[in-house]
Design a protein around this motif. Structure first.
Motif, PDB file in Angstrom:
ATOM      1  N   VAL A 358       0.852  -1.279   0.205  1.00  0.00           N
ATOM      2  CA  VAL A 358       0.079   0.322   0.487  1.00  0.00           C
ATOM      3  C   VAL A 358       0.745   1.108   0.083  1.00  0.00           C
ATOM      4  CG1 VAL A 358      -2.269   1.301   1.332  1.00  0.00           C
ATOM      5  CG2 VAL A 358      -1.912  -1.196   1.253  1.00  0.00           C
ATOM      6  N   SER A 359       1.959   1.179   0.738  1.00  0.00           N
ATOM      7  CA  SER A 359       2.680   2.577   0.821  1.00  0.00           C
ATOM      8  C   SER A 359       3.399   2.731   0.089  1.00  0.00           C
ATOM      9  CB  SER A 359       4.005   2.245   2.004  1.00  0.00           C
ATOM     10  OG  SER A 359       3.221   1.841   3.455  1.00  0.00           O
ATOM     11  N   ALA A 360       4.148   1.261  -0.886  1.00  0.00           N
ATOM     12  CA  ALA A 360       4.800   0.962  -2.316  1.00  0.00           C
ATOM     13  C   ALA A 360       3.774   2.017  -3.334  1.00  0.00           C
ATOM     14  CB  ALA A 360       5.286   0.181  -2.321  1.00  0.00           C
ATOM     15  N   ASP A 361       2.996   1.918  -3.439  1.00  0.00           N
ATOM     16  CA  ASP A 361       1.588   2.198  -4.244  1.00  0.00           C
ATOM     17  C   ASP A 361       1.238   3.919  -3.872  1.00  0.00           C
ATOM     18  OD1 ASP A 361       1.663  -0.406  -5.968  1.00  0.00           O
ATOM     19  OD2 ASP A 361      -0.857  -0.664  -4.639  1.00  0.00           O
ATOM     20  N   LEU A 362       1.048   4.169  -2.479  1.00  0.00           N
ATOM     21  CA  LEU A 362       1.438   5.732  -2.439  1.00  0.00           C
ATOM     22  C   LEU A 362       2.124   6.748  -2.641  1.00  0.00           C
ATOM     23  CD1 LEU A 362      -0.895   7.447  -1.398  1.00  0.00           C
ATOM     24  CD2 LEU A 362       0.771   6.996   0.867  1.00  0.00           C
ATOM     25  N   ILE A 363       3.168   5.885  -2.672  1.00  0.00           N
ATOM     26  CA  ILE A 363       5.106   7.015  -3.498  1.00  0.00           C
ATOM     27  C   ILE A 363       4.524   7.170  -5.192  1.00  0.00           C
ATOM     28  CG2 ILE A 363       7.277   6.131  -3.920  1.00  0.00           C
ATOM     29  CD1 ILE A 363       7.016   5.123  -0.828  1.00  0.00           C
ATOM     30  N   LYS A 364       3.928   5.296  -5.544  1.00  0.00           N
ATOM     31  CA  LYS A 364       4.223   6.032  -7.240  1.00  0.00           C
ATOM     32  C   LYS A 364       2.380   7.600  -7.379  1.00  0.00           C
ATOM     33  CE  LYS A 364       5.607   1.182  -8.029  1.00  0.00           C
ATOM     34  NZ  LYS A 364       4.890  -0.233  -7.515  1.00  0.00           N
ATOM     35  N   VAL A 365       1.618   7.375  -6.808  1.00  0.00           N
ATOM     36  CA  VAL A 365       0.711   7.712  -6.809  1.00  0.00           C
ATOM     37  C   VAL A 365       1.074   9.089  -6.294  1.00  0.00           C
ATOM     38  CG1 VAL A 365      -1.671   8.552  -6.808  1.00  0.00           C
ATOM     39  CG2 VAL A 365      -1.183   6.424  -6.433  1.00  0.00           C
TER      40      VAL A 365
END
Ligand SMILES: NC(=O)C1=CN([C@@H]2O[C@H](COP(=O)(O)OP(=O)(O)OC[C@H]3O[C@@H](n4cnc5c(N)ncnc54)[C@H](OP(=O)(O)O)[C@@H]3O)[C@@H](O)[C@H]2O)C=CC1
Ligand SMILES: N[C@@H](CC=O)C(=O)O
Ligand code: NA
Length: 370
Positions: A358-365
């Motif tokens: 989830v955190s890695a996705d947030l960073i990408k967004v």
């Protein structure tokens, strides 16, 4: 020049949500947390300034912060309106398993609010919701990332999307897709050594470790695996109408199948499960008599448009039989990779590893919005 502010709403502070908040607190240049909600309480940064932001430590610290606006549960539309009015782009992180919230993703996305989530429900329910989510994202110029919906933090969806986007032809996807069921069988029927653990005791342990769905029956009835395969099949290009459009083998004893889906139903299920330990012991013994072990697996045959979910016997020296802990193993057979599949393997459940996705996705967004 300083980057424009990005505002964040987080719903759900259970096993995954709590680990996510800890990771968020350590992210450099994190978005400003302005909504934090659980099932019956909501914290908001005061308007019109959307400041001060909510401290991203844990629920208790945030709830004790005096400057915040506090209320009971808000409607998803109210949270969407609040986030859409913030002075910058906004992102919703849904750390619940709530289908009603997932059905509201189009409302958020059309307002330009990006969605990041480990919640499988929105992507594996009716095909119409899947289509609505991505059409709404395009309409609102918003982003949708949901890596942790399959294989927790393992790079499963990003790998499949890369294969498809670069023109490879995915022919088959197969493996172990449930951290809970992997843990259950690896512990209850190990490939090396022996175990005298009772099935129901290992189920209780998986729940305690935070591997199961909020309702562990969603793991044991095969629906969690069916939802993951639905998501993978759709990304691979198959229009799977719903996760119950193919056969699913359930491990719920028939006698417990009609217990209510409420919290009381979960308690009754966990209390009565030991009465049926002999059923799973029998499955284990049948495999053992053939010199094999039993495991819960899934597969997608892309050309045949066939999805299968259920128990299978494996040789004790096979990769699937030798998995440890809550490990998932996912093999992608493609034209480019030929007879040797691209394999992703590692922990497939647990708060920390799921929150990592989830955190890695947030960073990408955040990188794409800034
Ligand atoms: N656990 C794992 O290993 C993995 C989990 N996932 C997914 O992550 C998600 C979260 O799982 P997990 O943390 O284990 O679940 P939990 O049951 O531990 O936590 C769920 C949280 O969501 C909150 N919640 C539920 N419904 C609502 C609602 N309508 N509005 C606001 N808050 C709500 C609950 O509130 P309250 O605190 O008030 O009860 C709780 O804080 C699920 O979708 C799950 O499938 C994905 C991969 C792995
Ligand atoms: N309950 C699920 C959690 C991750 O999706 C599992 O056990 O795999
Ligand atoms: Na993943």
């Amino acid at each position: 020049m300083s980057a424009s502010p990005i505002f964040l709403g987080v719903i759900g502070v259970g096993g995954v949500g709590t680990a996510f908040l800890q990771q968020l607190a350590r992210l450099p240049n994190a978005p400003q947390l302005v909504v934090l909600a659980r099932s019956s309480q909501t914290l908001l940064a005061p308007t019109p300034a959307y400041s001060p932001a909510i401290p991203a430590a844990d629920w208790a610290t945030a709830a004790a912060t005096p400057s915040l606006t506090k209320s009971g549960a808000l409607q998803a539309e109210e949270i969407a309106t609040y986030l859409a009015s913030a002075p910058g782009r906004a992102i919703l992180v849904d750390n619940t398993s709530d289908i009603s919230l997932a059905r509201q993703y189009p409302t958020f996305l059309k307002k330009g609010i990006s969605v990041v989530t480990p919640n499988k429900k929105g992507f594996s329910d009716d095909l119409s919701l899947w289509k609505d989510i991505f059409a709404s994202a395009a309409e609102g110029k918003a982003l949708v990332y949901h890596e942790s919906t399959v294989g927790a933090g393992l790079p499963v969806l990003s790998t499949l999307k890369d294969l498809v986007a670069t023109g490879d032809e995915v022919t088959r996807i197969e493996g172990v897709f449930s951290g809970t069921l992997s843990f259950l069988f690896n512990t209850f029927a190990p490939a090396s050594g022996s175990s005298d653990a009772q099935w129901s005791a290992v189920v209780a342990q998986a729940k305690e470790l935070g591997y199961t769905e909020p309702d562990p029956r969603d793991d044991l009835n095969g629906m969690d695996v069916a939802r993951k395969l639905t998501i993978l099949a759709r990304i691979a290009g198959l229009e799977v109408t719903s996760p119950d459009s193919f056969p699913i083998e359930s491990l719920i004893p028939a006698e417990l199948a009609s217990l209510p889906s409420s919290a009381d139903g979960i308690t009754q299920f966990m209390t009565r499960l030991p009465e049926f330990d002999a059923q799973m012991a029998n499955v284990k013994d049948t495999a053992e008599k053939q010199g094999k072990v039993v495991r819960y697996v899934g597969s997608i045959d892309v050309a045949a448009k066939a999805v299968k979910v259920g128990l299978q016997y494996f040789d004790k020296d096979s990769a699937i039989a030798g998995l440890k802990g809550s490990d998932n193993i996912i093999s992608f057979y493609t034209k480019r990779y030929g007879a040797n599949p691209l394999i992703v393997q590692g922990a497939g459940a647990g708060g920390d590893v799921t929150a990592m996705g989830v955190s890695a996705d947030l960073i990408k967004v955040v990188e794409r919005l800034r």
